[in-house]
Design a protein around this motif. Structure first.
Motif, PDB file in Angstrom:
ATOM      1  N   HIS A  33       0.826  -1.205   0.000  1.00  0.00           N
ATOM      2  CA  HIS A  33       0.000   0.000   0.000  1.00  0.00           C
ATOM      3  C   HIS A  33       0.869   1.267   0.000  1.00  0.00           C
ATOM      4  O   HIS A  33       0.548   2.236  -0.695  1.00  0.00           O
ATOM      5  N   ARG A  40       2.414   3.013  -3.254  1.00  0.00           N
ATOM      6  CA  ARG A  40       1.645   3.936  -4.094  1.00  0.00           C
ATOM      7  C   ARG A  40       2.216   5.348  -4.033  1.00  0.00           C
ATOM      8  O   ARG A  40       2.127   6.101  -4.996  1.00  0.00           O
ATOM      9  N   TRP A  41       2.762   5.717  -2.878  1.00  0.00           N
ATOM     10  CA  TRP A  41       3.236   7.097  -2.691  1.00  0.00           C
ATOM     11  C   TRP A  41       4.740   7.197  -2.496  1.00  0.00           C
ATOM     12  O   TRP A  41       5.336   8.215  -2.781  1.00  0.00           O
TER      13      TRP A  41
END
Length: 135
Positions: free
Chosen positions: A16, A19-20
């Motif tokens: 997760h 993503r950034w």
């Protein structure tokens, strides 16, 4: 600059965060984020970290130019005269109530050079060889 360090977390949380942020080493993520995205991401990390640990370091204006957030960690950030330091919880030494702490006595062995000479059995063997050669 934002840095997130994760330890013992579910693999889905690591996926997760990609993503950034860029994962430069297992559990270490770096990148540039806005304050809003960083706060939302940190809330998500806390939500999914379970029994693991998470550490967030990010840039701010000020003397130190960085700030810390921790979750599930033994070390906690503490403000000390405007500087944030990490305090580690220490476990006090266990001393029974009926016995005073043991005092260390100076070593009675002579200080020989070399690690092998400090071993008593090696030293005795070398002395025995010297005596044997003299005969």
């Amino acid at each position: 600059m934002t840095i997130v360090v994760l330890t013992a977390v579910p693999p889905g949380l690591r996926g997760h965060l990609t993503r950034w942020l860029l994962e430069i080493s297992p559990g270490v993520f770096v990148g540039y984020l806005s304050a809003r995205v960083r706060e939302l991401m940190w809330d998500r990390v806390i939500e999914f970290v379970d029994d693991g640990r998470a550490l967030l370091v990010y840039s701010v204006q000020g003397e130190q130019r960085l700030a810390f957030e921790v979750h599930g960690h033994d070390w906690t950030p503490v403000d000390f005269d405007g500087i944030t330091l990490m305090r580690r919880q220490t476990v006090p030494d266990y001393v029974p109530a009926n016995r005073p702490p043991r005092k260390r006595e100076p070593s009675e062995r002579p200080a020989y050079e070399g690690a092998a000479m400090r071993d008593e059995t090696v030293w005795k063997r070398r002395e025995a060889r010297r005596k044997f050669r003299r005969k």
